[in-house]
Design a protein around this motif. Structure first.
Motif, PDB file in Angstrom:
ATOM      1  N   LEU A  43       0.852  -1.187   0.000  1.00  0.00           N
ATOM      2  CA  LEU A  43       0.000   0.000   0.000  1.00  0.00           C
ATOM      3  C   LEU A  43       0.886   1.234   0.000  1.00  0.00           C
ATOM      4  CD1 LEU A  43      -3.044   0.597   0.008  1.00  0.00           C
ATOM      5  CD2 LEU A  43      -2.860   0.968   2.462  1.00  0.00           C
ATOM      6  N   ASN A  44       0.903   1.906  -1.123  1.00  0.00           N
ATOM      7  CA  ASN A  44       1.725   3.086  -1.290  1.00  0.00           C
ATOM      8  C   ASN A  44       1.005   4.282  -0.690  1.00  0.00           C
ATOM      9  OD1 ASN A  44       2.267   5.589  -3.246  1.00  0.00           O
ATOM     10  ND2 ASN A  44       4.121   4.388  -2.977  1.00  0.00           N
ATOM     11  N   ILE A  45       1.550   4.799   0.397  1.00  0.00           N
ATOM     12  CA  ILE A  45       0.978   5.982   1.043  1.00  0.00           C
ATOM     13  C   ILE A  45       1.412   7.178   0.217  1.00  0.00           C
ATOM     14  CG2 ILE A  45       0.986   7.397   3.112  1.00  0.00           C
ATOM     15  CD1 ILE A  45       1.677   4.702   4.598  1.00  0.00           C
ATOM     16  N   PHE A  46       0.450   7.780  -0.437  1.00  0.00           N
ATOM     17  CA  PHE A  46       0.764   8.821  -1.408  1.00  0.00           C
ATOM     18  C   PHE A  46      -0.085  10.064  -1.171  1.00  0.00           C
ATOM     19  CE2 PHE A  46      -0.044  10.793  -5.603  1.00  0.00           C
ATOM     20  CZ  PHE A  46       1.256  11.198  -5.879  1.00  0.00           C
ATOM     21  N   SER A  47       0.535  11.187  -1.311  1.00  0.00           N
ATOM     22  CA  SER A  47      -0.056  12.520  -1.251  1.00  0.00           C
ATOM     23  C   SER A  47      -0.365  12.947   0.176  1.00  0.00           C
ATOM     24  CB  SER A  47      -1.282  12.658  -2.154  1.00  0.00           C
ATOM     25  OG  SER A  47      -2.366  11.909  -1.689  1.00  0.00           O
ATOM     26  N   THR A  48      -0.431  14.227   0.339  1.00  0.00           N
ATOM     27  CA  THR A  48      -0.673  14.826   1.646  1.00  0.00           C
ATOM     28  C   THR A  48      -2.140  15.212   1.748  1.00  0.00           C
ATOM     29  OG1 THR A  48       1.581  15.669   1.680  1.00  0.00           O
ATOM     30  CG2 THR A  48       0.020  16.731   3.151  1.00  0.00           C
ATOM     31  N   PRO A  49      -2.783  14.912   2.875  1.00  0.00           N
ATOM     32  CA  PRO A  49      -4.186  15.309   3.020  1.00  0.00           C
ATOM     33  C   PRO A  49      -4.368  16.812   2.782  1.00  0.00           C
ATOM     34  CG  PRO A  49      -3.561  13.840   4.794  1.00  0.00           C
ATOM     35  CD  PRO A  49      -2.301  14.189   4.056  1.00  0.00           C
ATOM     36  N   GLN A  50      -5.493  17.148   2.218  1.00  0.00           N
ATOM     37  CA  GLN A  50      -5.806  18.531   1.889  1.00  0.00           C
ATOM     38  C   GLN A  50      -5.633  19.427   3.120  1.00  0.00           C
ATOM     39  OE1 GLN A  50      -9.723  18.921   0.305  1.00  0.00           O
ATOM     40  NE2 GLN A  50      -9.330  20.919  -0.544  1.00  0.00           N
ATOM     41  N   GLY A  51      -4.937  20.544   2.938  1.00  0.00           N
ATOM     42  CA  GLY A  51      -4.727  21.504   4.013  1.00  0.00           C
ATOM     43  C   GLY A  51      -3.512  21.208   4.879  1.00  0.00           C
ATOM     44  N   GLN A  52      -2.853  20.062   4.686  1.00  0.00           N
ATOM     45  CA  GLN A  52      -1.701  19.717   5.518  1.00  0.00           C
ATOM     46  C   GLN A  52      -0.361  19.965   4.832  1.00  0.00           C
ATOM     47  OE1 GLN A  52      -1.560  15.999   7.528  1.00  0.00           O
ATOM     48  NE2 GLN A  52      -3.625  16.155   8.319  1.00  0.00           N
ATOM     49  N   LYS A  66       3.122  15.941  13.072  1.00  0.00           N
ATOM     50  CA  LYS A  66       2.315  15.318  14.133  1.00  0.00           C
ATOM     51  C   LYS A  66       0.882  15.089  13.655  1.00  0.00           C
ATOM     52  CE  LYS A  66       4.971  16.970  18.058  1.00  0.00           C
ATOM     53  NZ  LYS A  66       4.984  17.810  19.251  1.00  0.00           N
ATOM     54  N   ALA A  67       0.334  16.057  12.945  1.00  0.00           N
ATOM     55  CA  ALA A  67      -1.021  15.906  12.407  1.00  0.00           C
ATOM     56  C   ALA A  67      -1.042  14.808  11.342  1.00  0.00           C
ATOM     57  CB  ALA A  67      -1.509  17.229  11.812  1.00  0.00           C
ATOM     58  N   PHE A  68      -0.030  14.780  10.488  1.00  0.00           N
ATOM     59  CA  PHE A  68       0.064  13.737   9.474  1.00  0.00           C
ATOM     60  C   PHE A  68       0.174  12.366  10.142  1.00  0.00           C
ATOM     61  CE2 PHE A  68       2.377  10.969   6.566  1.00  0.00           C
ATOM     62  CZ  PHE A  68       1.591  11.075   5.424  1.00  0.00           C
ATOM     63  N   LYS A  69       0.948  12.277  11.196  1.00  0.00           N
ATOM     64  CA  LYS A  69       1.128  11.011  11.913  1.00  0.00           C
ATOM     65  C   LYS A  69      -0.209  10.506  12.468  1.00  0.00           C
ATOM     66  CE  LYS A  69       3.785   8.800  15.569  1.00  0.00           C
ATOM     67  NZ  LYS A  69       4.861   8.963  16.565  1.00  0.00           N
ATOM     68  N   ARG A  70      -0.999  11.397  13.022  1.00  0.00           N
ATOM     69  CA  ARG A  70      -2.308  10.983  13.561  1.00  0.00           C
ATOM     70  C   ARG A  70      -3.186  10.392  12.460  1.00  0.00           C
ATOM     71  NH1 ARG A  70      -1.619  15.711  16.542  1.00  0.00           N
ATOM     72  NH2 ARG A  70      -2.860  16.928  15.080  1.00  0.00           N
ATOM     73  N   VAL A  71      -3.188  11.049  11.302  1.00  0.00           N
ATOM     74  CA  VAL A  71      -4.006  10.585  10.181  1.00  0.00           C
ATOM     75  C   VAL A  71      -3.542   9.212   9.709  1.00  0.00           C
ATOM     76  CG1 VAL A  71      -4.566  11.016   7.749  1.00  0.00           C
ATOM     77  CG2 VAL A  71      -4.676  12.889   9.391  1.00  0.00           C
ATOM     78  N   ILE A  72      -2.254   9.086   9.435  1.00  0.00           N
ATOM     79  CA  ILE A  72      -1.751   7.838   8.858  1.00  0.00           C
ATOM     80  C   ILE A  72      -1.819   6.699   9.862  1.00  0.00           C
ATOM     81  CG2 ILE A  72       0.735   8.107   9.328  1.00  0.00           C
ATOM     82  CD1 ILE A  72      -0.937   6.846   6.124  1.00  0.00           C
ATOM     83  N   VAL A 115       5.786   7.713   9.610  1.00  0.00           N
ATOM     84  CA  VAL A 115       5.100   6.475   9.236  1.00  0.00           C
ATOM     85  C   VAL A 115       5.735   5.294   9.975  1.00  0.00           C
ATOM     86  CG1 VAL A 115       4.499   4.894   7.353  1.00  0.00           C
ATOM     87  CG2 VAL A 115       4.343   7.364   6.993  1.00  0.00           C
ATOM     88  N   ALA A 116       7.064   5.223   9.975  1.00  0.00           N
ATOM     89  CA  ALA A 116       7.766   4.130  10.661  1.00  0.00           C
ATOM     90  C   ALA A 116       7.494   4.162  12.168  1.00  0.00           C
ATOM     91  CB  ALA A 116       9.257   4.199  10.377  1.00  0.00           C
ATOM     92  N   GLU A 117       7.477   5.341  12.753  1.00  0.00           N
ATOM     93  CA  GLU A 117       7.179   5.448  14.190  1.00  0.00           C
ATOM     94  C   GLU A 117       5.747   5.002  14.480  1.00  0.00           C
ATOM     95  OE1 GLU A 117      10.196   9.066  15.480  1.00  0.00           O
ATOM     96  OE2 GLU A 117       8.095   9.538  15.121  1.00  0.00           O
ATOM     97  N   SER A 118       4.817   5.400  13.623  1.00  0.00           N
ATOM     98  CA  SER A 118       3.416   4.976  13.797  1.00  0.00           C
ATOM     99  C   SER A 118       3.314   3.462  13.777  1.00  0.00           C
ATOM    100  CB  SER A 118       2.538   5.551  12.681  1.00  0.00           C
ATOM    101  OG  SER A 118       2.500   6.943  12.734  1.00  0.00           O
ATOM    102  N   ILE A 119       3.985   2.852  12.821  1.00  0.00           N
ATOM    103  CA  ILE A 119       3.954   1.398  12.694  1.00  0.00           C
ATOM    104  C   ILE A 119       4.617   0.739  13.899  1.00  0.00           C
ATOM    105  CG2 ILE A 119       4.982  -0.511  11.365  1.00  0.00           C
ATOM    106  CD1 ILE A 119       4.086   1.049   8.842  1.00  0.00           C
ATOM    107  N   GLY A 120       5.735   1.278  14.343  1.00  0.00           N
ATOM    108  CA  GLY A 120       6.403   0.736  15.527  1.00  0.00           C
ATOM    109  C   GLY A 120       5.512   0.788  16.755  1.00  0.00           C
ATOM    110  N   GLU A 121       4.812   1.898  16.935  1.00  0.00           N
ATOM    111  CA  GLU A 121       3.893   2.042  18.074  1.00  0.00           C
ATOM    112  C   GLU A 121       2.738   1.052  17.977  1.00  0.00           C
ATOM    113  OE1 GLU A 121       2.894   6.211  17.893  1.00  0.00           O
ATOM    114  OE2 GLU A 121       4.980   6.796  18.277  1.00  0.00           O
ATOM    115  N   LEU A 122       2.196   0.884  16.772  1.00  0.00           N
ATOM    116  CA  LEU A 122       1.091  -0.066  16.591  1.00  0.00           C
ATOM    117  C   LEU A 122       1.563  -1.503  16.787  1.00  0.00           C
ATOM    118  CD1 LEU A 122      -0.699   1.610  13.556  1.00  0.00           C
ATOM    119  CD2 LEU A 122      -1.577   1.414  15.897  1.00  0.00           C
ATOM    120  N   GLU A 123       2.762  -1.822  16.333  1.00  0.00           N
ATOM    121  CA  GLU A 123       3.303  -3.167  16.551  1.00  0.00           C
ATOM    122  C   GLU A 123       3.484  -3.443  18.042  1.00  0.00           C
ATOM    123  OE1 GLU A 123       5.838  -4.356  12.594  1.00  0.00           O
ATOM    124  OE2 GLU A 123       6.904  -3.266  14.174  1.00  0.00           O
TER     125      GLU A 123
END
Length: 175
Positions: A43-52, A66-72, A115-123
């Motif tokens: 799953l290729n995480i592509f593009s930035t959410p509108q306004g970010q 930080k806002a991007f991290k919450r979304v992803i 993204v890597a930190e988010s995944i590490g936290e979820l793991e």
């Protein structure tokens, strides 16, 4: 199977939740079919959410990581932890080309880091293995400055490897 997960497109539909839910259901349907057939989705995480974005463009790096991290992290949690799909997360498409990414090498590395930190936290929370990688460059020796094959050690791939090693970030695959 490689699938682009377009965060800009998803975010544009925030005011029309029904349409946004339909789009997310379509993504999930494809992911489920591939997993049910024994395949793996990159799953290729592509593009930035509108306004970010730093500029008003879906190819821009996020201004607030930080806002991007919450979304992803929420998307990854839903797909990999709740739904338990077998997904490998690839951070961006061709960040070495300005037609796909408006930012410098450090912008991409910051994006990869969240993204890597988010995944590490979820793991850590779920004990589920969630692969992450990148940088999905157009050429193995390329970087944002148009590097050539003469100096591959300056490539975005080498930079990402060094960056992940330095910050002890997960890097499961190179693309």
């Amino acid at each position: 199977y490689r699938l682009q997960y377009n965060l800009w497109e998803i975010s544009q539909l925030e005011k029309n939740r029904q349409l946004q839910e339909r789009l997310l259901a379509n993504y999930e349907s494809v992911i489920k079919k591939i997993n049910d057939a024994g395949g793996v989705v990159i799953l290729n995480i592509f593009s930035t959410p509108q306004g970010q974005g730093k500029v008003f463009d879906k190819k821009s790096s996020p201004v607030d990581l930080k806002a991007f991290k919450r979304v992803i992290k929420n998307y990854i949690r839903q797909l990999s932890c709740v739904k338990r799909y077998n997904i490998w997360y690839e951070v961006w498409t061709a960040p070495d080309l300005d037609v796909f990414f408006l930012g410098r090498t450090q912008d991409y590395l910051g994006l990869y880091r969240v993204v890597a930190e988010s995944i590490g936290e979820l793991e850590e929370e779920t004990k589920i293995n969630i692969p992450v990688g990148g940088p999905s460059t157009s050429w193995w020796f390329q970087n944002g400055d148009g590097n050539t094959i003469v100096t591959p050690e300056r490539s975005l791939i080498y930079e990402l490897i060094r960056f992940c090693r330095h910050y002890r970030l997960q890097l499961d695959f190179l693309s």
